[in-house]
Design a protein around this motif. Structure first.
Motif, PDB file in Angstrom:
ATOM      1  N   GLN A   1       0.844  -1.199   0.000  1.00  0.00           N
ATOM      2  CA  GLN A   1       0.000   0.000   0.000  1.00  0.00           C
ATOM      3  C   GLN A   1       0.882   1.252   0.000  1.00  0.00           C
ATOM      4  OE1 GLN A   1      -3.859  -0.412   0.079  1.00  0.00           O
ATOM      5  NE2 GLN A   1      -2.547  -1.831  -1.013  1.00  0.00           N
ATOM      6  N   PRO A   2       0.946   1.950  -1.138  1.00  0.00           N
ATOM      7  CA  PRO A   2       1.762   3.164  -1.209  1.00  0.00           C
ATOM      8  C   PRO A   2       1.136   4.301  -0.428  1.00  0.00           C
ATOM      9  CG  PRO A   2       0.552   2.827  -3.249  1.00  0.00           C
ATOM     10  CD  PRO A   2       0.310   1.614  -2.414  1.00  0.00           C
ATOM     11  N   ALA A   3       1.897   5.381  -0.305  1.00  0.00           N
ATOM     12  CA  ALA A   3       1.466   6.510   0.524  1.00  0.00           C
ATOM     13  C   ALA A   3       0.121   7.083   0.092  1.00  0.00           C
ATOM     14  CB  ALA A   3       2.534   7.599   0.502  1.00  0.00           C
ATOM     15  N   CYS A   4      -0.188   7.038  -1.202  1.00  0.00           N
ATOM     16  CA  CYS A   4      -1.472   7.581  -1.663  1.00  0.00           C
ATOM     17  C   CYS A   4      -2.641   6.845  -1.027  1.00  0.00           C
ATOM     18  CB  CYS A   4      -1.560   7.536  -3.188  1.00  0.00           C
ATOM     19  SG  CYS A   4      -1.370   5.887  -3.915  1.00  0.00           S
ATOM     20  N   ALA A   5      -2.517   5.515  -0.873  1.00  0.00           N
ATOM     21  CA  ALA A   5      -3.567   4.747  -0.214  1.00  0.00           C
ATOM     22  C   ALA A   5      -3.560   4.985   1.294  1.00  0.00           C
ATOM     23  CB  ALA A   5      -3.395   3.264  -0.512  1.00  0.00           C
TER      24      ALA A   5
ATOM     25  N   LEU B   1       3.720  -2.291  -9.836  1.00  0.00           N
ATOM     26  CA  LEU B   1       3.753  -1.083  -9.017  1.00  0.00           C
ATOM     27  C   LEU B   1       3.045  -1.285  -7.683  1.00  0.00           C
ATOM     28  CD1 LEU B   1       2.961   1.579 -11.762  1.00  0.00           C
ATOM     29  CD2 LEU B   1       5.193   0.824 -10.953  1.00  0.00           C
ATOM     30  N   THR B   2       2.603  -2.511  -7.411  1.00  0.00           N
ATOM     31  CA  THR B   2       1.775  -2.824  -6.239  1.00  0.00           C
ATOM     32  C   THR B   2       0.692  -1.754  -6.070  1.00  0.00           C
ATOM     33  OG1 THR B   2       3.247  -1.715  -4.642  1.00  0.00           O
ATOM     34  CG2 THR B   2       3.657  -4.039  -5.090  1.00  0.00           C
ATOM     35  N   ALA B   3       0.024  -1.441  -7.174  1.00  0.00           N
ATOM     36  CA  ALA B   3      -0.914  -0.318  -7.179  1.00  0.00           C
ATOM     37  C   ALA B   3      -2.366  -0.731  -7.346  1.00  0.00           C
ATOM     38  CB  ALA B   3      -0.544   0.661  -8.297  1.00  0.00           C
TER      39      ALA B   3
ATOM     40  N   ALA C   1      -8.835   1.693  -3.872  1.00  0.00           N
ATOM     41  CA  ALA C   1      -9.163   2.530  -2.716  1.00  0.00           C
ATOM     42  C   ALA C   1      -9.356   3.982  -3.143  1.00  0.00           C
ATOM     43  CB  ALA C   1      -8.072   2.423  -1.661  1.00  0.00           C
ATOM     44  N   GLU C   2      -8.474   4.470  -4.020  1.00  0.00           N
ATOM     45  CA  GLU C   2      -8.642   5.832  -4.533  1.00  0.00           C
ATOM     46  C   GLU C   2      -9.964   5.976  -5.273  1.00  0.00           C
ATOM     47  OE1 GLU C   2      -4.036   7.314  -5.373  1.00  0.00           O
ATOM     48  OE2 GLU C   2      -5.520   7.319  -6.970  1.00  0.00           O
ATOM     49  N   ASP C   3     -10.304   4.996  -6.101  1.00  0.00           N
ATOM     50  CA  ASP C   3     -11.576   5.049  -6.835  1.00  0.00           C
ATOM     51  C   ASP C   3     -12.742   5.227  -5.881  1.00  0.00           C
ATOM     52  OD1 ASP C   3     -10.235   4.649  -9.226  1.00  0.00           O
ATOM     53  OD2 ASP C   3     -10.876   2.551  -9.462  1.00  0.00           O
ATOM     54  N   GLY C   4     -12.780   4.384  -4.827  1.00  0.00           N
ATOM     55  CA  GLY C   4     -13.888   4.456  -3.879  1.00  0.00           C
ATOM     56  C   GLY C   4     -13.964   5.796  -3.175  1.00  0.00           C
ATOM     57  N   PHE C   5     -12.813   6.312  -2.770  1.00  0.00           N
ATOM     58  CA  PHE C   5     -12.748   7.588  -2.064  1.00  0.00           C
ATOM     59  C   PHE C   5     -13.180   8.739  -2.972  1.00  0.00           C
ATOM     60  CE2 PHE C   5     -10.337  11.324  -0.593  1.00  0.00           C
ATOM     61  CZ  PHE C   5     -10.714  11.360   0.743  1.00  0.00           C
TER      62      PHE C   5
ATOM     63  N   ASP D   1      -7.955   8.944 -16.220  1.00  0.00           N
ATOM     64  CA  ASP D   1      -6.663   9.589 -16.451  1.00  0.00           C
ATOM     65  C   ASP D   1      -5.615   9.069 -15.475  1.00  0.00           C
ATOM     66  OD1 ASP D   1      -7.836  11.044 -18.454  1.00  0.00           O
ATOM     67  OD2 ASP D   1      -8.033  12.884 -17.288  1.00  0.00           O
ATOM     68  N   ARG D   2      -5.964   8.968 -14.220  1.00  0.00           N
ATOM     69  CA  ARG D   2      -5.040   8.490 -13.190  1.00  0.00           C
ATOM     70  C   ARG D   2      -4.659   7.026 -13.421  1.00  0.00           C
ATOM     71  NH1 ARG D   2      -1.329   9.049  -8.996  1.00  0.00           N
ATOM     72  NH2 ARG D   2      -2.064   8.103  -7.045  1.00  0.00           N
ATOM     73  N   ASN D   3      -5.663   6.196 -13.656  1.00  0.00           N
ATOM     74  CA  ASN D   3      -5.407   4.764 -13.810  1.00  0.00           C
ATOM     75  C   ASN D   3      -4.719   4.440 -15.126  1.00  0.00           C
ATOM     76  OD1 ASN D   3      -6.571   2.995 -11.515  1.00  0.00           O
ATOM     77  ND2 ASN D   3      -8.132   4.569 -11.810  1.00  0.00           N
ATOM     78  N   ALA D   4      -4.971   5.230 -16.164  1.00  0.00           N
ATOM     79  CA  ALA D   4      -4.296   4.991 -17.441  1.00  0.00           C
ATOM     80  C   ALA D   4      -2.794   5.185 -17.304  1.00  0.00           C
ATOM     81  CB  ALA D   4      -4.854   5.916 -18.520  1.00  0.00           C
ATOM     82  N   PHE D   5      -2.375   6.174 -16.522  1.00  0.00           N
ATOM     83  CA  PHE D   5      -0.946   6.385 -16.276  1.00  0.00           C
ATOM     84  C   PHE D   5      -0.337   5.154 -15.616  1.00  0.00           C
ATOM     85  CE2 PHE D   5       2.336   7.549 -13.180  1.00  0.00           C
ATOM     86  CZ  PHE D   5       3.298   8.071 -14.023  1.00  0.00           C
ATOM     87  N   VAL D   6      -0.990   4.644 -14.573  1.00  0.00           N
ATOM     88  CA  VAL D   6      -0.492   3.464 -13.862  1.00  0.00           C
ATOM     89  C   VAL D   6      -0.503   2.247 -14.786  1.00  0.00           C
ATOM     90  CG1 VAL D   6      -0.961   1.891 -11.937  1.00  0.00           C
ATOM     91  CG2 VAL D   6      -1.207   4.364 -11.625  1.00  0.00           C
TER      92      VAL D   6
END
Length: 383
Positions: free
Chosen positions: A48-52, A295-297, A303-307, A333-338
């Motif tokens: 879980q990276p810092a964003c999560a 990227l273990t993303a 979690a970001e999607d839900g939030f 846009d966010r998920n396409a980058f990942v």
């Protein structure tokens, strides 16, 4: 001003629980359905990276996650014998957040589930959506014969999503990549203090620590799409696949047996372009995007999607249709980058087809990276 009072969340994984918690915190009545009869969660571990972690702080569960898992700030790439090639120190985190905290999947799920229950989310197990009706698709029929009316439906029901089928049909969905991922939870050697990869020929092995005494070992390599491995054969098959690796990987391989809790899954990456909704039925997590695990993303993006979905659904400016459309665009846009980053990484590592090519890539590693590795200074280049 749009008003959302009652939401159905379909699917009880990390994304679905994050959506339910985010909505419940804002006072929305949330019903969550899960097709499994209980939350006996499959899987091994989740980085879980810092964003999560920032989202989990908003949920009030950050400290419990940090206490349960293993925090780290670096990734190291090794050769097959675990000779270091280069180390990358993450620049995420700060202000009370580690760059990463990894923990067992079941532990993260349990923490989020308990929080959702505390916030009043209603759960129904062993049930699926069978019908989306009405002009907005939110008059719902369930597999137990019951019906429900909702202001919005959020589909976080995984890679074989019923909600995605309603929204886009068969146009977008999982596609076989010909690559599989083997995973296994084992005792953590003291030398494993962060995410690490051992680059091999046509694939890699590696590990991520998930607690003070455990880690998960993984092997990502070509496999026939649709291959189903017999449970009793998996330890032998994984031993064969790990033969090219030394170090602790060889030790773990030698100890595998029929009782080893090996998990295998084919990689089937895809992403659905926005809009991610039809009427007031929308989606997120693995229902909308699945990326390689490099990227273990995956769980973090769910979690970001839900939030973010909760933030848009409860927005005060624009119609609900406008807000749901904006959610889909923002998250695409966010998920396409990942998605692009992870797929490029997968392609690069799988393209190492011989010992000579592996040696050549090691020689081409930037000299400053090798010097930074020796000095311990932060850097970001790797093969």
């Amino acid at each position: 001003m749009p008003r959302i009072g009652k939401v159905l969340v379909v699917g009880g994984g990390v994304g679905g629980l994050s959506a339910a918690i985010s909505l419940a915190i804002k006072g929305v009545e949330v019903e969550l359905i899960e097709k499994r009869p209980d939350f006996n969660v499959p899987g091994v571990g989740l980085g879980q990276p810092a964003c999560a972690l920032r989202i989990y702080r908003e949920f009030g569960v950050l400290e419990e996650i940090l206490d349960t898992g293993f925090s780290y700030d670096h990734m190291t790439i090794f050769d097959q014998e675990r000779t270091p090639i280069v180390e990358h120190r993450f620049l995420m985190g700060g202000a009370g957040f580690p760059a990463f905290c990894a923990l067992p999947r079941a532990s993260l799920h349990s923490i989020l589930y308990k929080r959702a229950v505390f916030l009043g989310v209603s759960f129904r197990f062993g049930i699926e959506v069978t019908d989306f009706s009405g002009p907005l698709g939110v008059s719902i029929g369930f597999s137990d014969g019951s019906n429900g009316e909702f202001d919005a439906v959020a589909g976080f029901d995984g890679i074989r999503s019923t909600v995605r089928q309603f929204i886009v049909g068969d146009m977008f969905g999982p596609r076989p990549s010909g690559i599989g991922a083997w995973r296994l939870q084992v005792d953590r050697p003291s030398c494993v203090t962060g995410m690490e990869f051992m680059q091999g020929i046509r694939g890699k092995a590696g590990a991520i620590p998930i607690s003070r005494d455990k880690m998960y070992l993984f092997n990502i390599r070509p496999e026939n799409p649709g291959e189903i491995f017999a449970r009793e054969d998996m330890h032998v098959l994984l031993q064969e696949r790990l033969l090219q690796f030394g170090g602790y990987v060889a030790d773990i391989a030698n100890d595998l047996n029929r009782e080893s809790p090996i998990v295998y899954g084919a990689l089937e990456p895809f992403i659905v372009p926005y809009p991610w909704h039809r009427g007031r039925v929308t989606m997120g997590g693995d229902a909308a995007h699945v990326v390689p695990p490099h990227l273990t993303a995956g769980a973090a993006m769910a979690a970001e999607d839900g939030f973010v979905l909760a933030r848009y659904l409860l927005g005060e400016h624009g119609t609900i249709d406008d807000l749901i459309t904006a959610y889909g665009k923002t998250r695409y846009d966010r998920n396409a980058f990942v998605y692009i980053f992870a797929n490029d990484w997968l392609s690069m590592e799988q393209a190492v087809g011989s010992a000579a090519e592996l040696a050549s890539r090691q020689r081409r590693t930037h000299p400053k990276c090798r010097q930074a590795h020796r000095s311990g200074r932060p850097h970001s280049r790797y093969i």
